[in-house]
Design a protein around this motif. Structure first.
Motif, PDB file in Angstrom:
ATOM      1  N   SER A  53       5.706   0.111  -8.651  1.00 21.53           N
ATOM      2  CA  SER A  53       5.727  -0.137 -10.004  1.00 21.53           C
ATOM      3  C   SER A  53       4.283  -0.018 -10.633  1.00 21.53           C
ATOM      4  CB  SER A  53       6.276  -1.424 -10.410  1.00 21.53           C
ATOM      5  OG  SER A  53       7.532  -1.578 -10.442  1.00 21.53           O
ATOM      6  N   GLY A  54       3.331  -0.655  -9.676  1.00 18.79           N
ATOM      7  CA  GLY A  54       2.019  -0.819  -9.804  1.00 18.79           C
ATOM      8  C   GLY A  54       1.297   0.489  -9.631  1.00 18.79           C
ATOM      9  N   GLY A  55       1.644   1.339  -8.807  1.00 20.05           N
ATOM     10  CA  GLY A  55       1.142   2.637  -8.607  1.00 20.05           C
ATOM     11  C   GLY A  55       1.657   3.590  -9.780  1.00 20.05           C
ATOM     12  N   SER A  56       2.784   3.539 -10.388  1.00 22.80           N
ATOM     13  CA  SER A  56       2.806   4.268 -11.452  1.00 22.80           C
ATOM     14  C   SER A  56       1.989   4.067 -12.653  1.00 22.80           C
ATOM     15  CB  SER A  56       4.416   4.197 -11.899  1.00 22.80           C
ATOM     16  OG  SER A  56       5.288   4.512 -10.651  1.00 22.80           O
ATOM     17  N   VAL A  57       1.869   2.878 -12.887  1.00 18.03           N
ATOM     18  CA  VAL A  57       1.080   2.485 -14.020  1.00 18.03           C
ATOM     19  C   VAL A  57      -0.592   2.872 -13.892  1.00 18.03           C
ATOM     20  CG1 VAL A  57       0.094   0.520 -15.351  1.00 18.03           C
ATOM     21  CG2 VAL A  57       2.472   0.384 -14.540  1.00 18.03           C
ATOM     22  N   ALA A  58      -0.810   2.660 -12.427  1.00 16.10           N
ATOM     23  CA  ALA A  58      -2.389   3.019 -12.314  1.00 16.10           C
ATOM     24  C   ALA A  58      -2.466   4.321 -12.500  1.00 16.10           C
ATOM     25  CB  ALA A  58      -2.783   2.231 -10.861  1.00 16.10           C
ATOM     26  N   ALA A  59      -1.552   5.319 -11.780  1.00 21.01           N
ATOM     27  CA  ALA A  59      -1.610   6.710 -11.968  1.00 21.01           C
ATOM     28  C   ALA A  59      -1.749   7.340 -13.220  1.00 21.01           C
ATOM     29  CB  ALA A  59      -0.654   7.129 -10.909  1.00 21.01           C
ATOM     30  N   GLY A  60      -0.903   6.694 -14.185  1.00 24.44           N
ATOM     31  CA  GLY A  60      -0.731   7.091 -15.594  1.00 24.44           C
ATOM     32  C   GLY A  60      -2.060   7.027 -16.084  1.00 24.44           C
ATOM     33  N   VAL A  61      -2.878   5.901 -15.732  1.00 24.98           N
ATOM     34  CA  VAL A  61      -3.872   5.630 -16.615  1.00 24.98           C
ATOM     35  C   VAL A  61      -5.183   6.574 -15.875  1.00 24.98           C
ATOM     36  CG1 VAL A  61      -6.031   3.875 -16.748  1.00 24.98           C
ATOM     37  CG2 VAL A  61      -3.472   3.219 -16.838  1.00 24.98           C
ATOM     38  N   VAL A  62      -5.237   6.971 -14.698  1.00 18.44           N
ATOM     39  CA  VAL A  62      -6.313   7.824 -13.998  1.00 18.44           C
ATOM     40  C   VAL A  62      -5.953   9.189 -14.002  1.00 18.44           C
ATOM     41  CG1 VAL A  62      -7.338   8.224 -11.729  1.00 18.44           C
ATOM     42  CG2 VAL A  62      -6.804   5.983 -12.252  1.00 18.44           C
ATOM     43  N   VAL A  63      -4.714   9.719 -14.051  1.00 16.17           N
ATOM     44  CA  VAL A  63      -4.429  11.048 -14.371  1.00 16.17           C
ATOM     45  C   VAL A  63      -5.060  11.628 -15.627  1.00 16.17           C
ATOM     46  CG1 VAL A  63      -2.922  12.884 -14.531  1.00 16.17           C
ATOM     47  CG2 VAL A  63      -2.569  11.155 -12.877  1.00 16.17           C
ATOM     48  N   GLY A 121       0.754  -1.276   0.069  1.00 15.60           N
ATOM     49  CA  GLY A 121      -0.085  -0.072   0.058  1.00 15.60           C
ATOM     50  C   GLY A 121       0.775   1.336  -0.063  1.00 15.60           C
ATOM     51  N   LEU A 122       1.982   1.034   0.851  1.00 12.62           N
ATOM     52  CA  LEU A 122       2.789   2.472   0.591  1.00 12.62           C
ATOM     53  C   LEU A 122       3.466   2.654  -0.569  1.00 12.62           C
ATOM     54  CD1 LEU A 122       4.651   4.532   2.143  1.00 12.62           C
ATOM     55  CD2 LEU A 122       6.277   2.485   2.818  1.00 12.62           C
ATOM     56  N   GLY A 123       4.006   1.644  -1.270  1.00 11.20           N
ATOM     57  CA  GLY A 123       4.526   1.585  -2.487  1.00 11.20           C
ATOM     58  C   GLY A 123       3.400   2.044  -3.629  1.00 11.20           C
ATOM     59  N   LEU A 124       2.380   1.719  -3.678  1.00  3.05           N
ATOM     60  CA  LEU A 124       1.363   1.875  -4.548  1.00  3.05           C
ATOM     61  C   LEU A 124       1.160   3.659  -4.276  1.00  3.05           C
ATOM     62  CD1 LEU A 124      -0.994  -0.776  -4.310  1.00  3.05           C
ATOM     63  CD2 LEU A 124      -0.241  -0.054  -6.401  1.00  3.05           C
ATOM     64  N   ALA A 125       0.727   4.025  -2.800  1.00  3.53           N
ATOM     65  CA  ALA A 125       0.304   5.320  -2.851  1.00  3.53           C
ATOM     66  C   ALA A 125       1.305   6.239  -3.134  1.00  3.53           C
ATOM     67  CB  ALA A 125      -0.127   5.658  -1.104  1.00  3.53           C
ATOM     68  N   LEU A 126       2.620   6.086  -2.949  1.00  6.99           N
ATOM     69  CA  LEU A 126       3.568   6.993  -3.158  1.00  6.99           C
ATOM     70  C   LEU A 126       4.184   7.160  -4.434  1.00  6.99           C
ATOM     71  CD1 LEU A 126       6.203   6.540  -0.076  1.00  6.99           C
ATOM     72  CD2 LEU A 126       4.684   8.267  -0.540  1.00  6.99           C
ATOM     73  N   SER A 127       4.068   6.030  -5.155  1.00  7.39           N
ATOM     74  CA  SER A 127       4.509   6.210  -6.715  1.00  7.39           C
ATOM     75  C   SER A 127       3.454   6.903  -7.388  1.00  7.39           C
ATOM     76  CB  SER A 127       4.841   4.734  -7.271  1.00  7.39           C
ATOM     77  OG  SER A 127       3.365   3.920  -7.226  1.00  7.39           O
ATOM     78  N   ALA A 128       2.198   6.888  -7.171  1.00  2.00           N
ATOM     79  CA  ALA A 128       1.230   7.413  -7.609  1.00  2.00           C
ATOM     80  C   ALA A 128       1.378   8.935  -7.214  1.00  2.00           C
ATOM     81  CB  ALA A 128      -0.152   6.890  -7.303  1.00  2.00           C
ATOM     82  N   ALA A 129       1.741   9.137  -5.977  1.00  4.27           N
ATOM     83  CA  ALA A 129       1.694  10.593  -5.503  1.00  4.27           C
ATOM     84  C   ALA A 129       2.977  11.465  -6.222  1.00  4.27           C
ATOM     85  CB  ALA A 129       2.117  10.804  -4.007  1.00  4.27           C
ATOM     86  N   ASP A 130       4.028  10.954  -6.822  1.00  2.57           N
ATOM     87  CA  ASP A 130       4.982  11.374  -7.502  1.00  2.57           C
ATOM     88  C   ASP A 130       4.444  11.852  -8.782  1.00  2.57           C
ATOM     89  OD1 ASP A 130       6.784  10.853  -5.541  1.00  2.57           O
ATOM     90  OD2 ASP A 130       7.649   8.995  -6.294  1.00  2.57           O
ATOM     91  N   VAL A 156      -7.063  11.738  -3.726  1.00  2.00           N
ATOM     92  CA  VAL A 156      -8.143  10.638  -2.751  1.00  2.00           C
ATOM     93  C   VAL A 156      -7.915   9.437  -2.921  1.00  2.00           C
ATOM     94  CG1 VAL A 156     -10.498  10.403  -2.090  1.00  2.00           C
ATOM     95  CG2 VAL A 156      -9.901  13.002  -2.413  1.00  2.00           C
ATOM     96  N   LEU A 157      -7.707   8.994  -4.217  1.00  2.52           N
ATOM     97  CA  LEU A 157      -7.552   7.412  -4.484  1.00  2.52           C
ATOM     98  C   LEU A 157      -6.291   7.142  -4.100  1.00  2.52           C
ATOM     99  CD1 LEU A 157      -8.901   7.307  -8.252  1.00  2.52           C
ATOM    100  CD2 LEU A 157     -10.112   6.401  -6.103  1.00  2.52           C
ATOM    101  N   SER A 158      -5.302   7.859  -4.055  1.00  2.00           N
ATOM    102  CA  SER A 158      -3.804   7.504  -3.830  1.00  2.00           C
ATOM    103  C   SER A 158      -3.875   7.313  -2.236  1.00  2.00           C
ATOM    104  CB  SER A 158      -2.970   8.649  -4.148  1.00  2.00           C
ATOM    105  OG  SER A 158      -1.649   8.389  -3.661  1.00  2.00           O
ATOM    106  N   GLY A 159      -4.462   8.392  -1.434  1.00  2.61           N
ATOM    107  CA  GLY A 159      -4.375   8.421  -0.138  1.00  2.61           C
ATOM    108  C   GLY A 159      -5.501   7.136   0.391  1.00  2.61           C
ATOM    109  N   GLY A 160      -6.305   6.899  -0.442  1.00  2.86           N
ATOM    110  CA  GLY A 160      -7.464   5.859  -0.145  1.00  2.86           C
ATOM    111  C   GLY A 160      -6.614   4.490  -0.223  1.00  2.86           C
ATOM    112  N   VAL A 161      -5.718   4.264  -1.030  1.00  6.05           N
ATOM    113  CA  VAL A 161      -4.964   2.934  -0.859  1.00  6.05           C
ATOM    114  C   VAL A 161      -4.224   2.880   0.274  1.00  6.05           C
ATOM    115  CG1 VAL A 161      -3.058   1.922  -2.057  1.00  6.05           C
ATOM    116  CG2 VAL A 161      -4.687   3.053  -3.550  1.00  6.05           C
TER     117      VAL A 161
END
Length: 431
Positions: free
Chosen positions: A370-380, A243-252, A390-395
């Motif tokens: 790795s997964g967070g970067s991919v997911a954030a790229g799709v959602v942004v 969860g930490l990895g997903l949230a932080l990579s998306a936040a970047d 909110v989604l990043s923090g929700g993770v």
């Protein structure tokens, strides 16, 4: 408990970070491990620059980096199992020698333009396959060196903050090296750091005493008899780390989108990310200094939830300065979350599985990144930016709930369990 730890008096009545380094053999062992781990701070940028310069293709560079990073992460628990089974002195030197030799091969392939992409991809994948699990091994050694629960927590916090600084200073060191040589010189530097640091690490008395449990007992396990290995998977720490990895990579990525959306340009993005790192360093040091009353598993859930809440608030920032302040607050939860996950994994692991338990946490945070970067790229771009935050923090919040659920499903075993009779429940810390 080995003679190395049991024969030594407590290093301090009031533990401090200085007391950690005064533990017999701790300073020598830690510095050697940091020298070897600095290789992981220099190698990624060196691989990227070397492959790009040799092929002129960002697509090939991306593929090579994906293969290198993927094999490092996916096979990390396997390599850690080798350390647990055969001991650091037998397992680490062959891995370090093979890893360094392959880095030299990659440097030779990229020294001149025109390198075959297939050869680069193969060399990078093999290099990642044999990357030594130095971080998990050092954390297992800390568990052998330190008996006192509070001092062990400080040792893990110091280790986590130092590791983060390595990943900040590593690229700067590569940038300095580029003034005197081509990018493949960074690969050679990484090879030298890895081999020399690992050799110094395994020669430390603290590591020489790390004998596999089977050898300590001097007997084989009979069928149906309890042995040192339980196969227990550190589910709660892995959930929190992922969860930490997903949230932080998306936040970047979200910070970059925030700056672009408000026409700030890219110049302020590094400062916001630096605020996140600074907050993490401060949080890591505070986490080790505080005398916690709650067990590690409970702290882990609250820390993950705190990170999630801070990221949600960051999405409401009106400008870059406010965003930087919010990300600094979020960073305060980062190092403590990861440190506590490592501590809980170590605490709940059997004596012969401590390196592997830490490796699972390490692999989880990297896989989550790795997964967070991919997911954030799709959602942004598909939804408003504040919703992305909110989604990043929700993770992170969901991972906090996951820690609670997993622990309860295991009958509370994931919260804390002293090992060896010398630690209390309070003993429950990537590149």
């Amino acid at each position: 408990m080995s003679a190395l730890t049991s024969s030594r008096p407590s290093p301090a009545r009031r533990p401090s970070y200085a007391a950690v380094l005064r533990v017999p053999h701790a300073r020598r062992t830690f510095l050697a491990a940091l020298a070897a781990r600095l290789s992981y701070g220099t190698v990624s940028l060196s691989v990227l620059l070397s492959v790009t310069g040799a092929t002129g293709s960002y697509a090939v560079s991306g593929l090579v980096m994906a293969l290198f990073g993927g094999t490092v992460v996916v096979l990390l628990p396997v390599r850690a199992t080798l350390v647990d089974r055969y001991g650091p002195r037998r397992a680490l030197p062959p891995l370090a020698a093979a890893h360094s030799a392959l880095l030299c091969l990659l440097a030779a392939l990229t020294w001149r333009p025109g390198a075959p992409p297939a050869a680069l991809a193969t060399a990078a994948a093999l290099t990642g396959c044999v990357a030594p699990p130095l971080g998990p091994t050092m954390r297992a050694v800390w568990g052998r060196l330190v008996d006192d629960p509070a001092l062990l927590r400080r040792a893990y916090s110091l280790d986590g903050v130092a590791e983060e600084l390595l990943f900040v200073s590593g690229p700067a060191l590569v940038g300095l090296l580029l003034r005197f040589g081509p990018p493949p010189a960074g690969l050679l530097l990484s090879a030298v750091l890895m081999l020399a640091g690992t050799c110094a690490f395994v020669r430390s008395p603290a590591v020489r005493g790390a004998v596999p449990p089977k050898r300590e007992k001097g007997e084989k396990r009979e069928k149906g008899e309890k042995g040192p290995s339980t196969g227990r998977f550190p589910a709660a720490p892995v959930v929190a780390a992922a969860g930490l990895g997903l949230a932080l990579s998306a936040a970047d990525l979200l910070v970059m989108a925030f700056a672009a959306q408000r026409s700030y340009g890219d110049g302020l993005v590094p400062w916001v990310l630096a605020a996140l790192s600074a907050g993490s360093a401060v949080g890591g040091l505070l986490n080790g200094a505080v005398e916690w009353r709650r067990p590690a598993g409970e702290r882990l859930a609250w820390l993950s939830a705190g990170l999630g809440a801070a990221l949600v608030v960051a999405g409401l920032a009106p400008g870059m300065r406010t965003l930087a302040a919010a990300m600094a607050v979020a960073g305060v939860f980062v190092a403590p979350t990861l440190t506590t996950a490592y501590l809980l994994a170590d605490e709940t692991a059997a004596e012969g599985e401590r390196t592997r338990a830490g490796a699972w946490v390490n692999a989880a945070v990297n896989a989550g990144s790795s997964g967070g970067s991919v997911a954030a790229g799709v959602v942004v771009g598909a939804v408003p930016l504040w919703v992305c935050f909110v989604l990043s923090g929700g993770v992170a919040v969901v991972s906090a709930v996951g820690v609670r659920v997993v622990s309860r499903l295991r009958g509370g075993g994931g919260w804390s369990r002293p090992r060896g009779g010398s630690r209390t429940s309070d003993t429950a810390p990537r590149p």
